[in-house]
Motif scaffolding. Structure first.
Motif: not given
Length: 88
Positions: A12-16
């Motif tokens: 999930k943390s990819k791109g945040l």
């Protein structure tokens, strides 16, 4: 639960933003891991999650409780879709 949550978070943390990911992961660690982290994901009941969220609500941080509920849902959906959990 914690093992699946870590896999979910890595995905999930990819791109945040770093700020947002640090905040949310810190909340998961502080508010969800103590009551749920060591439990096998398939043994966690809705009552377990409700109890964890009620502890957050008792502090008066209702929006955080809502976000943590959303995170729990995402963790379980990730687990189901990757064959790590049987149900959401």
């Amino acid at each position: 639960f914690e093992a699946v949550a870590r896999l979910w978070f890595a995905h999930k943390s990819k791109g945040l933003s770093n700020r947002y990911t640090k905040f949310m992961w810190g909340r998961v660690e502080k508010d969800l891991f103590p009551p749920l982290g060591r439990k096998p994901i398939n043994s966690i009941t809705s009552q377990d999650i409700i109890a964890a969220l009620q502890r957050v609500e008792a502090r008066g941080v209702y929006e955080l409780a809502r976000r943590l509920k959303q995170s729990c849902d995402e963790i379980f959906r990730y687990g189901v879709s990757h064959g790590l959990a049987r149900h959401n």
